[in-house]
Design a protein around this motif. Structure first.
Motif, mmCIF file in Angstrom:
data_model
loop_
_atom_site.group_PDB
_atom_site.id
_atom_site.type_symbol
_atom_site.label_atom_id
_atom_site.label_comp_id
_atom_site.label_asym_id
_atom_site.label_seq_id
_atom_site.Cartn_x
_atom_site.Cartn_y
_atom_site.Cartn_z
ATOM 1 N N ASN A 51 19.420 -35.028 38.229
ATOM 2 C CA ASN A 51 19.411 -33.717 37.586
ATOM 3 C C ASN A 51 18.175 -33.658 36.680
ATOM 4 O O ASN A 51 17.263 -34.484 36.816
ATOM 5 C CB ASN A 51 20.709 -33.440 36.837
ATOM 6 C CG ASN A 51 20.895 -34.326 35.613
ATOM 7 O OD1 ASN A 51 20.110 -35.240 35.360
ATOM 8 N ND2 ASN A 51 21.928 -34.064 34.849
ATOM 9 N N ARG A 52 18.130 -32.740 35.749
ATOM 10 C CA ARG A 52 16.924 -32.566 34.929
ATOM 11 C C ARG A 52 16.582 -33.818 34.123
ATOM 12 O O ARG A 52 15.408 -34.088 33.849
ATOM 13 C CB ARG A 52 17.080 -31.384 33.975
ATOM 14 C CG ARG A 52 18.212 -31.493 32.982
ATOM 15 C CD ARG A 52 18.215 -30.377 31.972
ATOM 16 N NE ARG A 52 17.126 -30.493 31.025
ATOM 17 C CZ ARG A 52 17.090 -29.855 29.868
ATOM 18 N NH1 ARG A 52 18.068 -29.014 29.547
ATOM 19 N NH2 ARG A 52 16.085 -30.019 29.050
ATOM 20 N N ASP B 106 12.389 -34.153 30.804
ATOM 21 C CA ASP B 106 13.609 -33.337 30.929
ATOM 22 C C ASP B 106 13.303 -31.852 31.149
ATOM 23 O O ASP B 106 13.687 -31.008 30.338
ATOM 24 C CB ASP B 106 14.471 -33.483 29.670
ATOM 25 C CG ASP B 106 14.702 -34.929 29.295
ATOM 26 O OD1 ASP B 106 14.906 -35.735 30.208
ATOM 27 O OD2 ASP B 106 14.661 -35.257 28.090
ATOM 28 N N GLU C 120 13.344 -28.076 31.666
ATOM 29 C CA GLU C 120 14.478 -27.171 31.503
ATOM 30 C C GLU C 120 14.755 -26.323 32.737
ATOM 31 O O GLU C 120 15.869 -25.825 32.900
ATOM 32 C CB GLU C 120 14.235 -26.262 30.292
ATOM 33 C CG GLU C 120 14.232 -27.009 28.956
ATOM 34 C CD GLU C 120 14.102 -26.068 27.788
ATOM 35 O OE1 GLU C 120 14.053 -24.831 28.009
ATOM 36 O OE2 GLU C 120 14.050 -26.542 26.636
ATOM 37 N N ILE D 212 15.037 -27.314 35.703
ATOM 38 C CA ILE D 212 15.888 -28.062 36.627
ATOM 39 C C ILE D 212 17.300 -28.091 36.043
ATOM 40 O O ILE D 212 17.488 -28.417 34.873
ATOM 41 C CB ILE D 212 15.357 -29.493 36.842
ATOM 42 C CG1 ILE D 212 13.969 -29.439 37.486
ATOM 43 C CG2 ILE D 212 16.317 -30.312 37.705
ATOM 44 C CD1 ILE D 212 13.329 -30.792 37.675
ATOM 45 N N GLU E 237 21.348 -28.983 35.082
ATOM 46 C CA GLU E 237 22.067 -30.198 34.710
ATOM 47 C C GLU E 237 23.015 -30.665 35.808
ATOM 48 O O GLU E 237 23.430 -31.825 35.808
ATOM 49 C CB GLU E 237 22.859 -29.979 33.417
ATOM 50 C CG GLU E 237 21.991 -29.846 32.176
ATOM 51 C CD GLU E 237 22.815 -29.823 30.898
ATOM 52 O OE1 GLU E 237 24.067 -29.979 30.978
ATOM 53 O OE2 GLU E 237 22.221 -29.653 29.815
#
Length: 269
Positions: free
Chosen positions: A84-85, A91, A93, A95, A97
């Motif tokens: 996931n992200r 990280d 945003e 992408i 969760e």
């Protein structure tokens, strides 16, 4: 005739020099292009490898001693729990969760996770409580779902920690309810986190603890780390690659010529 010869002579060296300069510049340009292409391929391979394969992390604190030592470099499998992200650097945003190829950790896994409420900082701990479990510490002893977790004294350890403090701890082998065995450190059974309230792990979350029980800020501190959401998992710690462990700490680690070879390519259990 001589004028023509001189004119020819005047022109020829100039043309020859031009040809030589052009010929020498072409290989240099070609080498630069090849080098640039190689660098692009290396960067792309690194990004793909660290995003979808194994991320590389280092251990900056003693919260997971004796399983992981300060200075260890480790590979973390991102395939273990899906993507996931938080599988990507920084990280992103855009992408979601929600996880692709989602899978859940097992009790006893050593995992890396990120905490948005702590500035997206990465942490590494052991999964102690699964969704729906109850977890409690009573007088330094761990209880899961009301049952006392077995521990066996291995030895007493005296060492100098990475901050230069003298430490005297007891090393235990702890056996979790699913049979996973691992080592822990206990300085005392009367520390501030050795007696806690009864924790009930929410659905979609995990209860994390460090193996250095009196030297770890973890899920026992609800206002600090608390329960860790499934979406925040980055991956499972698999192996140490090499280590910059300080051999002067005095632990029973193989350090020929001051090199901690005993920490190289060690499976994380």
């Amino acid at each position: 005739m001589s004028d023509q010869a001189n004119k020819a002579g005047d022109v020829k060296p100039e043309n020859t020099a031009d040809n030589k300069g052009t010929d020498s510049q072409k290989p240099a340009k070609n080498e630069a292009i090849v080098l640039l292409k190689d660098l692009v391929v290396i960067v792309l391979f690194y990004l793909v490898f660290t995003t979808f394969g194994w991320g590389s992390f280092h251990i900056p604190s003693g919260s997971m001693e004796p399983t992981l030592e300060v200075g260890d470099r480790i590979f973390v499998s991102k395939l273990s729990y899906g993507y996931n992200r938080f599988s990507f650097n920084f990280d992103p945003e855009f992408i979601p969760e929600e996880r692709l190829f989602d899978d859940a950790p097992e009790r006893g896994d050593v995992v890396v996770f990120t905490l948005p409420h702590r500035g997206y900082e990465d942490f590494i701990k052991r999964v102690i409580g699964l969704p729906g479990d109850t977890v409690q510490m009573k007088g330094g002893r761990l209880y899961i779902n009301g049952d006392l977790v077995d521990r066996t004294l291995v030895r007493d350890v005296n060492y100098t920690d990475y901050q230069g403090h003298e430490r005297r701890v007891k090393e235990f082998e702890e056996t979790l309810p699913n049979g996973v065995k691992h080592r822990i450190y206990e300085r005392t059974d009367r520390g501030p986190s050795d007696t806690t309230a009864l924790f009930v792990v929410p659905q979609g979350h995990y209860f994390m603890m460090g193996d250095n029980r009196d030297g770890s800020a973890d899920s026992r501190e609800l206002g600090n780390m608390g329960f860790v959401k499934h979406a925040y998992l980055v991956g499972q710690a698999d192996v140490t690659t090499f280590s910059l462990y300080d051999c002067d700490q005095g632990k029973d680690i193989s350090c020929p010529a001051g090199v901690p070879l005993g920490r190289f390519f060690k499976l994380i259990e």
